[in-house]
Design a protein around this motif. Structure first.
Motif, short mmCIF file in Angstrom:
data_model
loop_
_atom_site.label_atom_id
_atom_site.label_comp_id
_atom_site.label_asym_id
_atom_site.label_seq_id
_atom_site.Cartn_x
_atom_site.Cartn_y
_atom_site.Cartn_z
N ILE A 68 3.39 7.71 9.67
CA ILE A 68 2.47 7.90 10.80
C ILE A 68 1.10 7.37 10.43
O ILE A 68 0.57 7.66 9.36
N LYS B 12 13.89 17.31 19.24
CA LYS B 12 12.67 18.08 18.94
C LYS B 12 12.85 19.03 17.76
O LYS B 12 11.89 19.58 17.25
N LYS B 56 8.39 4.73 18.64
CA LYS B 56 7.43 5.44 19.51
C LYS B 56 8.10 6.63 20.19
O LYS B 56 7.52 7.71 20.30
N TYR B 58 10.67 8.30 19.13
CA TYR B 58 10.94 9.29 18.09
C TYR B 58 9.70 10.12 17.76
O TYR B 58 9.76 11.34 17.63
N ARG B 59 8.58 9.41 17.65
CA ARG B 59 7.35 10.11 17.25
C ARG B 59 6.65 10.83 18.39
O ARG B 59 5.79 11.67 18.16
N ASN B 60 7.00 10.46 19.62
CA ASN B 60 6.32 11.09 20.77
C ASN B 60 7.23 11.97 21.61
O ASN B 60 6.85 12.35 22.71
N ASP B 62 7.90 14.95 21.42
CA ASP B 62 7.28 16.25 21.74
C ASP B 62 6.36 16.17 22.96
O ASP B 62 6.10 17.17 23.61
N ASN B 63 5.86 14.95 23.21
CA ASN B 63 4.97 14.78 24.38
C ASN B 63 5.76 14.53 25.67
O ASN B 63 5.16 14.46 26.75
N PHE B 64 7.08 14.34 25.56
CA PHE B 64 7.90 14.11 26.75
C PHE B 64 8.05 15.42 27.51
O PHE B 64 8.65 16.37 27.02
N TRP B 73 11.57 7.12 31.04
CA TRP B 73 10.43 7.24 30.12
C TRP B 73 10.53 6.17 29.03
O TRP B 73 9.56 5.49 28.70
N ILE B 77 8.12 2.92 28.19
CA ILE B 77 7.56 2.62 26.86
C ILE B 77 7.93 1.18 26.48
O ILE B 77 7.08 0.41 26.02
#
Lengths: 175, 180
Positions: A68, B12, B56, B58-60, B62-64, B73, B77
């Protein structure tokens, strides 16, 4: 199978059967041409062999390779110093200006500004109230009139319009 | 829908994350790849963008919030990643977007991963002349055969607006193919 039909009564155009093969081939060719002119439903793109099979593995590798993103504060250090210095200078200047109390008086105001204020501000003052605060002693006729009035004109006016001289407050007035 | 929600929940949670991510990649890789490839045209670039898209996601995850479908979605992206990629590419090359499209099309002719015939190349050239939005709508409708509702969710545009864009795009492509 018979090559001819003697009893049907139908007739063929001249050389129809002889030319049939050629006309059929022409038709097929033209149909192929039409097909070619149609929009293709595929783009024509291709991918390397096993690309999709190895994709997950490649993504996981990349994911592990690229941790990250942490933005290092060090690389921005010089900008922070610059920002802090600028902010300090600005604060200093503002502080100096805030401490400096300037005093204003009526002479600093333009007459046009005063006129505009009196005209547009809702003062709600009657003519008598204004007269009470106006310094009559120091007031000259030319302060309220742009063009001076000759004394003889004033006397003429009073002579023809004034019935009772007692109405005039002449105690402190030279007229 | 339940399956999609399970997949999101698994993504998650740390203990199920790896397996769920593999499932996610395997489920959507081809659809997303072709969507990206149609925008960037070149395989290597498409591969780069696709990998970044999944990273992206994978890392985001939690924001979904689940306001739209996971697929929409991810498509969004992928679209944004592709367009940003083209912008930074034109910047690096010091050319504008029109010149970049020309370069990409010229490279396509010699691309080993392009086996299209003349008409397919011509169609790509015609698509390249379209404004960005019409290009996206045309590709999604024509090649991906997506429904207007689905495109609307991805591009966040009304169905009416999409229909108009698609109509204009097809008219322009027809005109281009007749003229050239």
């Amino acid at each position: 199978m018979k090559a001819t039909n003697k009893n049907s009564g139908f007739k063929l155009p001249e050389n129809y059967l002889e030319n049939f093969n050629n006309s059929l081939l022409d038709k097929i060719a033209s149909q192929e041409e039409m097909e070619k002119d149609k929009l293709p439903t595929k783009e024509g793109f291709n991918v390397p062999n096993d690309y999709f099979n190895n994709l997950h593995k490649n993504i996981v590798e990349k994911l592990n390779e690229t941790p990250i993103k942490v933005i290092s504060i060090k690389s921005y250090k010089k900008y922070y110093y610059f920002a802090i210095a600028t902010a300090a200078i600005l604060l200093l200047l503002i502080g100096i200006n805030l401490n400096k109390t300037e005093t204003y008086n009526m002479s600093d105001l333009a007459n046009a500004d005063i006129d505009a204020y009196l005209e547009y501000a809702d003062l709600d003052l009657s003519a008598y109230e204004i007269a009470e605060v106006m310094p009559i002693d120091n007031l000259d006729i030319i302060d309220v009139l742009e063009v001076g009035i000759k004394e003889e004109n004033i006397l003429d006016y009073l002579d023809s319009n004034m019935d009772d001289f007692n109405e005039l407050n002449i105690e402190n007035n030279e007229y | 829908m339940i399956e999609e929600q399970t997949l999101i929940d698994d993504l998650k949670q740390t203990e199920t994350q790896a397996r769920a991510f593999e499932k996610l990649v395997n489920t959507y890789k081809e659809r997303l790849y072709w969507h990206i490839r149609r925008i960037v045209l070149n395989h290597d670039d498409a591969d780069d963008v696709l990998q970044n898209t999944f990273i992206k996601v994978y890392r985001n995850i939690d924001n979904f919030k689940g306001d739209s479908k996971l697929y929409s979605w991810m498509y969004r992206i992928a679209t944004n990643e592709s367009l940003s990629f083209l912008k930074s590419k034109s910047k690096k090359m010091g050319i504008d977007s029109v010149e970049l499209q020309e370069t990409l099309l010229n490279n396509l002719e010699s691309d080993v991963y392009f086996e299209g015939d003349k008409i397919q190349l011509k169609l790509q050239k015609a698509i390249a002349t379209l404004p960005e939005k019409q290009k996206l709508v045309f590709n999604m409708k024509y090649f991906d055969e997506m429904k207007y509702d689905e495109i609307s969710e991805v591009l966040e545009t009304s169905v009416g607006g999409l229909k108009a864009s698609y109509h204009l795009a097809t008219k322009k492509i027809e005109a281009y193919l007749k003229e050239n």
